[in-house]
Scaffold this active site. Structure first.
Site: not given
Ligand code: APR
Length: 234
Positions: A58, A113, A140, A181, A206, A55, A222
């Site tokens: 990040r 989250h 803390c 997502t 997406n 973390y 996006a």
């Molecule tokens: N524009 C649009 N979509 C995109 C781009 C982009 N430039 N780059 C990647 N993506 C899409 C991918 O195709 C994928 O479907 O974004 C999505 C990212 O998916 P994940 O990596 O699984 O991320 P997310 O869905 O946010 O994960 C959900 O999982 O690990 C946990 O807590 C973590 O919040 C996170 C949660």
């Protein structure tokens, strides 16, 4: 106004073009770290130093002057202002723990989250802003026996924040938009169903189609498709 109550869900894909790694794409965060080691309470108890390192790296990225909200974040913030000015209701629920929506000017944001730039006491849950590295030595001040502070991130197996507000908004929405997502992590992955069952129109923006059942979908980066879609809505 075609839609009055709009709820948006975002995931890591909306921040990808700002330079923040997603989780499940090629070379994503979960390719280089085991979820159970860095994103669970058990992993933190087992090896706090590894979790702090994950973390801290990040969190430090958020301070990089090169890291900025992209056109998708900015379009969402602009749309929110315009929609509210016309008397519309708007809620942005983000799975992301970066601060790019807030930096873009989004106001009604639920960081379900948690947030990289917050830390909390594991006992009381009291959180505070924290921009630098966190170590096991940071304790803390709210408990009689000082507790080692942890990232204010919702780990697997923990309850996301403000779920009641999220579900209330989804049940009242007439438009639900899912952006960037993969729809693989619940409860966020179930939001499209709650919205659809409550009669909302559902749209996926997406890079590629996911398993979610959406009435409408636009696919591509996006930073391109989000401004284009929102400008049609305004
Ligand atoms: N524009 C649009 N979509 C995109 C781009 C982009 N430039 N780059 C990647 N993506 C899409 C991918 O195709 C994928 O479907 O974004 C999505 C990212 O998916 P994940 O990596 O699984 O991320 P997310 O869905 O946010 O994960 C959900 O999982 O690990 C946990 O807590 C973590 O919040 C996170 C949660």
């Amino acid at each position: 106004m075609r839609f009055h109550h709009i709820v948006v869900l975002t995931g890591a894909g909306i921040s990808a073009e700002s330079g923040i790694k997603t989780f499940r794409d090629h070379n994503g965060l979960w390719e280089n770290h085991r979820i159970e080691d860095v994103a669970t309470p058990e992993g933190f108890a087992r090896d706090p130093a590894l979790v702090h390192q994950f973390y801290n790296q990040r969190r430090a990225q958020l301070l990089d002057p090169k890291l900025k909200p992209n056109a998708a974040h900015l379009a969402l913030a602009r749309f929110e202002q315009q929609h509210k000015a016309k008397g519309g209701r708007f809620l942005l629920i983000s799975q992301n723990v970066d601060n790019l929506h807030q930096r873009a000017g989004s106001e009604s944001v639920i960081a379900m989250h948690g947030q990289l730039q917050k830390i909390k006491c594991p006992v009381t849950g009291k959180n505070q802003s924290w921009l630098k590295d966190l170590t096991a030595a940071d304790l803390c001040h709210c408990c009689k026996t000082a507790q080692p502070l942890r990232p204010d991130i919702v780990w697997f197996g923990e309850m996301p924040y403000q779920m009641d507000e999220c579900v209330d908004a989804l049940m009242q929405a007439d438009l639900f938009i899912s952006i960037g997502t993969s729809g693989q992590v619940y409860p966020a992955a179930g939001f499209v169903q709650i919205a659809a069952e409550s009669g909302a129109h559902t749209v996926e923006l997406n890079m590629e189609p996911t398993r979610g059942d959406f009435a409408e979908g636009y696919y591509g980066p996006a930073a391109k498709i989000v401004p284009a879609y929102l400008s049609k809505l305004s």
